[in-house]
Write an enzyme that holds these catalytic residues in place. Structure first.
Site, PDB file in Angstrom:
ATOM      1  N   SER A 293      -2.482   5.006  11.102  1.00 41.20           N
ATOM      2  CA  SER A 293      -1.528   3.778  11.005  1.00 41.20           C
ATOM      3  C   SER A 293      -0.963   3.302  12.440  1.00 41.20           C
ATOM      4  O   SER A 293      -1.805   2.832  13.212  1.00 41.20           O
ATOM      5  CB  SER A 293      -0.211   4.245  10.022  1.00 41.20           C
ATOM      6  OG  SER A 293       0.347   3.289   9.796  1.00 41.20           O
TER       7      SER A 293
ATOM      8  N   ASP B  72       0.225  -3.592  11.912  1.00 42.62           N
ATOM      9  CA  ASP B  72       0.116  -2.316  12.645  1.00 42.62           C
ATOM     10  C   ASP B  72      -1.461  -1.966  12.564  1.00 42.62           C
ATOM     11  O   ASP B  72      -2.211  -2.653  12.351  1.00 42.62           O
ATOM     12  CB  ASP B  72       1.065  -1.123  12.003  1.00 42.62           C
ATOM     13  CG  ASP B  72       0.714  -0.689  10.185  1.00 42.62           C
ATOM     14  OD1 ASP B  72      -0.256  -1.669   9.858  1.00 42.62           O
ATOM     15  OD2 ASP B  72       0.510   0.251  10.102  1.00 42.62           O
TER      16      ASP B  72
ATOM     17  N   ASP C  56      -3.341   0.046  10.850  1.00 43.32           N
ATOM     18  CA  ASP C  56      -4.203  -0.002   9.659  1.00 43.32           C
ATOM     19  C   ASP C  56      -3.906  -1.336   8.586  1.00 43.32           C
ATOM     20  O   ASP C  56      -4.040  -1.262   7.637  1.00 43.32           O
ATOM     21  CB  ASP C  56      -4.075   1.347   8.904  1.00 43.32           C
ATOM     22  CG  ASP C  56      -2.858   1.586   8.238  1.00 43.32           C
ATOM     23  OD1 ASP C  56      -1.862   0.983   8.969  1.00 43.32           O
ATOM     24  OD2 ASP C  56      -2.706   2.477   7.173  1.00 43.32           O
TER      25      ASP C  56
ATOM     26  N   ASP D   7      -1.280  -2.498   6.995  1.00 42.27           N
ATOM     27  CA  ASP D   7      -0.349  -2.399   5.634  1.00 42.27           C
ATOM     28  C   ASP D   7       0.763  -2.994   6.058  1.00 42.27           C
ATOM     29  O   ASP D   7       1.464  -3.661   5.226  1.00 42.27           O
ATOM     30  CB  ASP D   7      -0.181  -0.987   5.100  1.00 42.27           C
ATOM     31  CG  ASP D   7      -0.017  -0.058   5.970  1.00 42.27           C
ATOM     32  OD1 ASP D   7       0.594  -0.395   7.013  1.00 42.27           O
ATOM     33  OD2 ASP D   7       0.319   1.143   5.293  1.00 42.27           O
TER      34      ASP D   7
HETATM   35 MG    MG Z   1       0.307   1.681   8.352  1.00 41.98          MG
END
Ligand code: MG
Length: 457
Positions: free
Chosen positions: A99, A242, A244, A246
């Site tokens: 992440s 961010d 990844d 999400d």
């Molecule tokens: Mg994330």
């Protein structure tokens, strides 16, 4: 960070590559996950980190060894892989991502068939298999097979478009600047936006696992470059993801960066105008702004512990269609009850297209709060006792103790006092309609907490 007893932290398994998370471990973890899922079909994908392919191949070997088939989706945003699980009716997914952590980290997220990360109880079962040597390997003639699943991103983009008025957005011909953090955010959102008729300017959109453009956490102090580009090219909005993709943080047309509370409140307001009486799920760390909007537009707030997985599971349990976090997580249930950066971007565009207003004006209409923060050192071993004593002393006040202690006052002010999960400190967040009251609350409760800590030692 993997320890002797635990693999999973608040957001999956995380560690420094080849120190705390080696390919050997990833293979064993893959086999524990495969044993947990029992000869089912699992999607595997990764984000832009340099260690992604290495760890993905190791996990796939481990999974196939238990007789589970793998469907390799390659590099993709986490929410695209989560959507693919539901869309392809898979048993789950394993996502190699850390992440927003720095580039030397990587991690393993395990997704259930509903597209949401495993519950705490399910994680404990995987850990039991891993630590107690309960892995069940398949016979040589019953090994799992590795397949490819290559359309996940385009399917994800089409799915998001179903939830917004594409014709209305297309007409406006918005100019959007996307800061992809040199990671997977650049693989979906810019293409979605072009399909929505937008002019797209990208920054940090080249994939580079060393994250040369900015740290992968979209905090306002990391987004000055994005803000200045939005101003320079006179864009309508900017969005930063961010690592990844999400989480999403937005910049208005004037170049002001807005923290997640505000954009979530805007989405909430427009959602409740059309869906009066619906439940809104958010952690106690969110601003009172979220409650104000719910009160004004007939919504019901369900407060949760801090953490995106808790928000997702609570949405599922309460059949809520909308959730959000102050860090830029927006969960839109009709698409998928997980935070999703590209879905959030489409929702924000839908709102500005529908209202015909500038993002800065829409955000300026929301109630305003002043925020003060502080932290106080507290040894790990007395944290729990300190919290118990504090809660006892708060009797008679309007307190929620689901995660730390959150107190709401008659004048609309609030304070959250919460032990950090990673450091020997307590964090205090106060907010109020005036700067003075917020500062006063921090002073008063810091003193109270320090006294309790002194007597608990
Ligand atoms: Mg994330």
């Amino acid at each position: 960070m993997p320890s002797k007893e635990r693999l999973f932290g608040t957001n999956g398994i995380r560690g420094v590559v080849n120190k705390e998370l080696t390919p050997q471990m990833a293979t064993s973890i893959g086999s524990a996950i495969g044993t947990f899922f029992k000869r089912e079909k699992l999607i595997v994908g990764y984000d832009a980190r340099t260690s992604g392919p290495m760890l993905a191949m190791a996990v796939i070997s481990g999974i196939n060894a238990t007789g589970c088939d793998t469907y390799f989706a390659g590099m993709a945003p986490t929410p695209a892989l989560q959507y693919a699980v539901k869309n392809h009716k898979m048993a789950g997914a394993v996502i190699i991502t850390a992440s927003h952590n720095p580039p030397e980290y990587n991690g393993i997220k395990v997704i259930w068939k509903d597209g949401i990360e495993l519950s705490h109880e399910q994680e404990m079962e995987v850990e039991r298999i891993y630590f107690k040597g309960k892995t069940e390997y398949a016979e040589w003639n019953q090994l799992g097979t590795k397949h490819e699943l290559l359309e996940t991103i385009s399917e994800y983009i089409q799915a998001i478009k179903k939830h917004v008025d594409t014709a209305q957005i297309e007409k406006k011909k918005y100019h959007v600047v996307v800061d992809a953090a040199n990671s997977v955010g650049g693989l979906a959102a810019p293409f979605l936006l072009r399909e929505l008729g937008c002019k797209v300017t990208t920054v940090n959109a080249n994939i580079d696992g060393s994250f040369p453009g900015r740290p992968p956490e979209p905090r306002p102090e990391n987004l000055e470059e994005l803000a200045s580009i939005v101003r320079a090219v006179k864009a309508d909005i900017g969005v930063a993801f961010d690592g990844d993709a999400d989480r999403s943080v937005f910049v208005d047309e004037k170049g002001a960066v807005h923290w997640g509370d505000k954009t979530f409140a805007l989405v909430e307001k427009h959602f409740l105008k059309k869906n009066r009486g619906e439940i809104i799920v958010t952690p106690v760390s969110s601003s009172t702004l979220i409650k104000d909007i719910a009160d004004a537009h007939g919504g019901e707030i369900v407060w949760t512990k801090v953490g995106s997985v808790t928000v997702s599971h609570t949405m599922k349990k309460t059949h809520a269609k909308l959730g959000g976090e102050e860090n830029g997580g927006i969960f839109y249930g009709p698409h998928n009850a997980v935070r999703d950066g590209a879905m959030a971007t489409a929702l924000i565009l839908n709102i500005i297209a529908e209202t015909g207003e500038k993002l800065s004006n829409l955000l300026a209409e929301l109630p305003k709060y002043f925020i003060e923060k502080s932290k106080i050192e507290c040894p790990e071993e007395i944290k729990e006792e300190v919290l118990r004593t504090l809660i006892q002393q708060l009797r008679g006040l309007n307190v929620n103790t689901i995660d730390g202690a959150k107190i709401w006052f008659e004048d609309g002010s609030a304070i959250l006092i919460r032990p950090s999960g990673t450091e020997p400190i307590y964090r205090l967040y106060a907010e109020s309609k005036t700067e003075e009251t917020a500062a006063k609350l921090i002073k008063e409760y810091s003193l109270k907490l320090k006294r309790i800590i002194a007597t608990s030692r």
